[in-house]
Enzyme design. Structure first.
Site, short mmCIF file in Angstrom:
data_model
loop_
_atom_site.label_atom_id
_atom_site.label_comp_id
_atom_site.label_asym_id
_atom_site.label_seq_id
_atom_site.Cartn_x
_atom_site.Cartn_y
_atom_site.Cartn_z
N GLY A 103 0.80 -1.22 0.00
CA GLY A 103 0.00 0.00 0.00
C GLY A 103 0.83 1.27 0.00
CG ASN A 104 4.98 1.12 1.19
OD1 ASN A 104 4.56 0.04 0.80
ND2 ASN A 104 6.27 1.41 1.25
CE LYS A 106 -0.48 -6.31 -1.33
NZ LYS A 106 0.90 -6.29 -0.76
CE LYS A 121 -8.71 -6.79 3.91
NZ LYS A 121 -7.33 -6.67 4.43
CE LYS A 143 3.00 -7.12 3.40
NZ LYS A 143 1.57 -7.01 3.72
#
Length: 322
Positions: free
Chosen positions: A11-12, A214, A129, A276
């Site tokens: 996102g960054n 994602k 979520k 992740k």
């Protein structure tokens, strides 16, 4: 032969903390990210790109709600499709501009990507979520009663709608993506985890209200396009154990077994580093050569084995990098 790398932008790379989220801000962030991707390509790697879309979908949901008296609001999966186009446009333009500066002769294309999920996935029975803006308890209870939605109180900040986050099963557009890559294009695909769809007995697809993680979706993309390396770019240079304590230790190059041991000890939160880590472990377990988690500005150094957290199948593979 070029190594094929699936790169997941965090996102960054699109919107940073404290920013308003204007188009100019997002384009500037994306340009910085694209300069890092271009370094990989200029060094001889073949790249397919994925990205998050959480803030962008959240903004769209607010806009749709605010305009609902004038035009019908769109469902979540269509908001996901819209943001794939929005962010894909920014990556296409920015990466294309960087390519022209570096004299790299490649096109950049965005594929609006559908990802099949199992309609019997247990996530649909237990939505967790959060999506969209915060509302009052009164507004949340009204939505629960009138629309049969699921809402939770989120960390004392208000109430948010929650939806399912099912496991990605397959990517509908895989063959087209592979053909584009084979023809020397850089493809942006599976943005925001992909548009979640279910498939009936006649192979007919329909969208569902859900959000696919994602990083797990990028892992699926990496596997289906036969990537050698999965690289997840985030806002920290390494995965850490005992995070935020005096005993914090940044992880470098390690095996699947070592990372799974840290997983079992509960070092990685489900809302932060957990997905992740699961994505990189699964990728290497399923035959991937290597997987990396690192910060955006260290992408090239990480792929060269100089930094970042690197996951390999076994000690022999570790020794080839170390």
């Amino acid at each position: 032969m070029e190594k094929r790398v699936a790169v997941a932008l965090g996102g960054n790379a699109i919107l940073q903390a404290g920013q308003e989220g204007t188009a100019d801000e997002q384009l500037a962030n994306v340009k910085n990210a694209c300069e890092q991707i271009a370094k990989l390509i200029d060094s001889g790697y073949e790249v397919v790109v994925s990205h998050g879309n959480g803030p962008q979908v959240g903004s769209l949901l607010i806009q749709h709600e605010a305009g609902s008296d004038e035009v019908p609001p769109m469902p979540l999966e269509i908001c996901g499709a819209q943001t794939q186009g929005q962010i894909g446009y920014m990556v296409q333009q920015s990466l294309g501009n960087v390519f022209r500066e570096l004299d790299i002769n490649k096109n950049v294309l965005t594929t609006v990507t559908q990802v099949v999920v199992n309609e019997d996935d247990e996530a649909f029975a237990n939505p967790t979520k959060p999506v969209g803006p915060f509302y009052s308890e009164e507004e949340a209870k009204k939505a629960m009663e009138e629309k049969d939605e699921n809402w939770i109180e989120d960390s004392g900040r208000g109430w948010r709608k929650v939806v399912a986050s099912p496991v990605p099963q397959k990517i509908v557009e895989t063959e087209s993506i592979k053909e584009l890559i084979a023809n020397d294009n850089v493809v942006v695909a599976s943005g925001g985890g992909g548009i979640p769809v279910v498939e009936d007995e006649n192979e007919q697809l329909s969208g569902v209200e859900a959000v696919i993680d994602k990083d797990l979706a990028t892992r699926k993309l990496a596997e289906e396009v036969d990537a050698d390396i999965l690289m997840i770019l985030t806002d920290v240079p390494n995965v850490a154990i005992n995070f935020g304590t005096p005993q914090q230790e940044n992880l470098g190059i390690l095996t699947i077994a070592e990372m799974e041991e840290y997983q079992a000890e509960g070092h990685f939160g489900t809302g932060s580093m957990g997905p992740k880590v699961q994505a990189v472990v699964d990728f290497v377990k399923n035959g991937g050569e290597r997987a990396i988690i690192t910060s955006l500005d260290q992408a090239l150094e990480a792929i060269e084995g100089k930094t970042g957290t690197q996951i390999c199948a076994d000690k022999d593979a570790v020794n080839q990098i170390a």
